[in-house]
Design a protein around this motif. Structure first.
Motif: not given
Length: 57
Positions: A3-7, A13-14, A18-20
């Protein structure tokens, strides 16, 4: 853990482009270290399961 990895994946993805771009070096540095620590802990758990002389559990 799943669940932590999916979050984390969903947050990645969201995030904007620039932030990525800013987070990429941080993730490369600390993600590798965190992955090695998790692999070491899993190896210790497997060793504790198969070797009865180690009382890690």
């Amino acid at each position: 853990m799943l669940i932590l990895l999916l979050l984390a994946y969903g947050g990645w993805q969201l995030a904007g482009a620039q932030r990525r771009q800013r987070l990429r070096p941080l993730l490369a540095k600390h993600g590798t270290r965190l992955g090695l620590a998790v692999a070491l802990l899993l190896a210790l758990l497997v060793a504790a399961y198969f070797l009865p002389s180690l009382h890690l559990l």
